[in-house]
Design a protein around this motif. Sequence first.
Motif, short mmCIF file in Angstrom:
data_model
loop_
_atom_site.label_atom_id
_atom_site.label_comp_id
_atom_site.label_asym_id
_atom_site.label_seq_id
_atom_site.Cartn_x
_atom_site.Cartn_y
_atom_site.Cartn_z
N ILE A 240 -28.20 136.92 17.55
CA ILE A 240 -26.92 136.39 16.87
C ILE A 240 -27.75 135.39 16.21
CG2 ILE A 240 -24.70 135.80 16.54
CD1 ILE A 240 -23.66 137.64 18.49
N LYS A 241 -28.01 134.46 16.81
CA LYS A 241 -28.22 132.94 16.18
C LYS A 241 -29.44 133.16 15.53
CE LYS A 241 -27.33 130.24 20.08
NZ LYS A 241 -27.78 129.10 21.04
N GLU A 242 -30.40 134.69 16.05
CA GLU A 242 -31.64 134.77 14.93
C GLU A 242 -31.00 134.99 13.98
OE1 GLU A 242 -34.24 137.32 16.45
OE2 GLU A 242 -34.77 136.13 18.73
N LEU A 243 -30.48 136.25 13.28
CA LEU A 243 -29.65 136.80 12.77
C LEU A 243 -29.11 135.93 11.29
CD1 LEU A 243 -28.00 140.17 13.73
CD2 LEU A 243 -30.09 140.21 12.09
N GLU A 244 -28.55 134.87 11.83
CA GLU A 244 -27.64 133.72 10.97
C GLU A 244 -28.54 133.03 11.09
OE1 GLU A 244 -25.38 132.05 14.18
OE2 GLU A 244 -23.07 133.04 13.83
N SER A 245 -29.70 132.22 10.99
CA SER A 245 -30.84 131.80 10.92
C SER A 245 -31.20 132.66 9.70
CB SER A 245 -31.30 131.64 11.90
OG SER A 245 -32.41 132.43 12.32
N ALA A 246 -31.81 133.98 10.19
CA ALA A 246 -32.72 134.32 9.11
C ALA A 246 -30.96 134.84 7.80
CB ALA A 246 -32.26 135.95 9.15
N ASN A 247 -30.09 134.55 8.24
CA ASN A 247 -29.47 135.06 6.79
C ASN A 247 -29.26 133.73 6.65
OD1 ASN A 247 -26.53 135.76 5.51
ND2 ASN A 247 -25.38 135.56 6.75
N ILE A 248 -28.98 132.32 6.83
CA ILE A 248 -29.36 131.16 5.79
C ILE A 248 -30.54 131.19 4.84
CG2 ILE A 248 -29.23 128.79 6.33
CD1 ILE A 248 -27.45 129.02 9.02
N ARG A 249 -31.11 132.04 5.58
CA ARG A 249 -32.20 131.94 5.42
C ARG A 249 -32.41 132.42 3.67
NH1 ARG A 249 -35.43 132.80 9.78
NH2 ARG A 249 -35.39 134.58 9.04
N TYR A 250 -31.60 134.00 4.06
CA TYR A 250 -31.25 134.75 2.92
C TYR A 250 -30.43 134.34 1.35
CZ TYR A 250 -34.51 138.25 5.25
OH TYR A 250 -34.76 138.81 5.63
N LYS A 251 -29.44 133.45 2.15
CA LYS A 251 -28.29 133.05 1.95
C LYS A 251 -28.92 131.79 0.74
CE LYS A 251 -24.36 133.53 3.59
NZ LYS A 251 -23.88 132.63 4.57
N GLY A 252 -30.58 130.56 1.35
CA GLY A 252 -31.33 129.98 0.46
C GLY A 252 -31.94 130.75 -1.23
N HIS A 253 -32.94 131.61 -0.31
CA HIS A 253 -33.11 133.24 -1.57
C HIS A 253 -32.70 133.14 -2.26
CE1 HIS A 253 -37.00 132.43 1.17
NE2 HIS A 253 -36.41 133.30 1.63
N LEU A 254 -31.63 134.05 -1.99
CA LEU A 254 -30.40 134.00 -2.70
C LEU A 254 -30.24 133.10 -4.19
CD1 LEU A 254 -28.40 136.74 -0.78
CD2 LEU A 254 -29.86 137.10 -2.80
N ILE A 255 -29.79 131.49 -3.71
CA ILE A 255 -29.28 130.66 -4.60
C ILE A 255 -30.56 130.37 -5.36
CG2 ILE A 255 -29.08 128.31 -4.22
CD1 ILE A 255 -27.14 128.94 -1.66
N GLU A 256 -31.80 130.68 -4.94
CA GLU A 256 -33.12 130.47 -5.44
C GLU A 256 -33.03 131.21 -6.98
OE1 GLU A 256 -36.31 129.77 -3.15
OE2 GLU A 256 -35.74 128.38 -1.88
N LYS A 257 -32.51 132.44 -6.33
CA LYS A 257 -32.76 133.93 -7.15
C LYS A 257 -31.49 133.52 -8.50
CE LYS A 257 -35.01 136.77 -4.57
NZ LYS A 257 -35.64 138.13 -3.72
N ASP A 258 -30.66 132.89 -8.02
CA ASP A 258 -29.75 133.40 -8.56
C ASP A 258 -29.87 131.76 -9.62
OD1 ASP A 258 -28.08 134.49 -7.65
OD2 ASP A 258 -26.69 133.77 -6.16
N LYS A 259 -29.87 130.77 -9.05
CA LYS A 259 -30.51 129.47 -10.35
C LYS A 259 -31.81 129.94 -11.50
CE LYS A 259 -29.33 125.53 -6.99
NZ LYS A 259 -30.41 124.41 -6.10
#
Length: 174
Positions: free
Chosen positions: A110-129
């Motif tokens: 769960i912790k690994e998935l949450e950290s991966a989710n945070i990374r992906y959210k960061g990538h999505l925010i960058e892509k959205d920008k």
Amino acid sequence: MRASINGYLTALINTHKNAISPNASTLINNCTRKAINELNDLVEFIKAIPNEQIADTYKEINRLRDILVRFEKDTDTETLRRRNLQKRVVELEESCENMNEVEKNLHLTIKELESANIRYKGHLIEKDKMIMQIREVNSGVWEENRQIKLLNKRSFRKIKILKNKLKTKLKGDC
């Protein structure tokens, strides 16, 4: 004969007195005390009977043996029940340990998935920008294209007008 029966019963009483243990269950200790009391009663009975009633005493001894056999069976079933419960406790402890390991592994996952989710959210925010920047650039390009299109239309009109003027001048000169 009376002395041998008396000695036998006294030996049984002593054996069962030694069997009483604070570690044993209350049921076993109560059954042991009950058997000792019955043996003591039988000893008193044997001391009180005359010699001709010894045959009846054998019946009492056999009754007492039946009581002892039942007592031993009860203690055997109690021992088996205790062993089965101890085995069950061990099985439950092992399954609990296994479940703890599974739970730890799930928490790590769960912790690994949450950290991966945070990374992906960061990538999505960058892509959205980036998408927003591209849209801003595109809207600027669209605006410039529209202005160029208007300029082209005006230029074509001027070219047409100038072409017509040139034709009329050329016709007039000839």
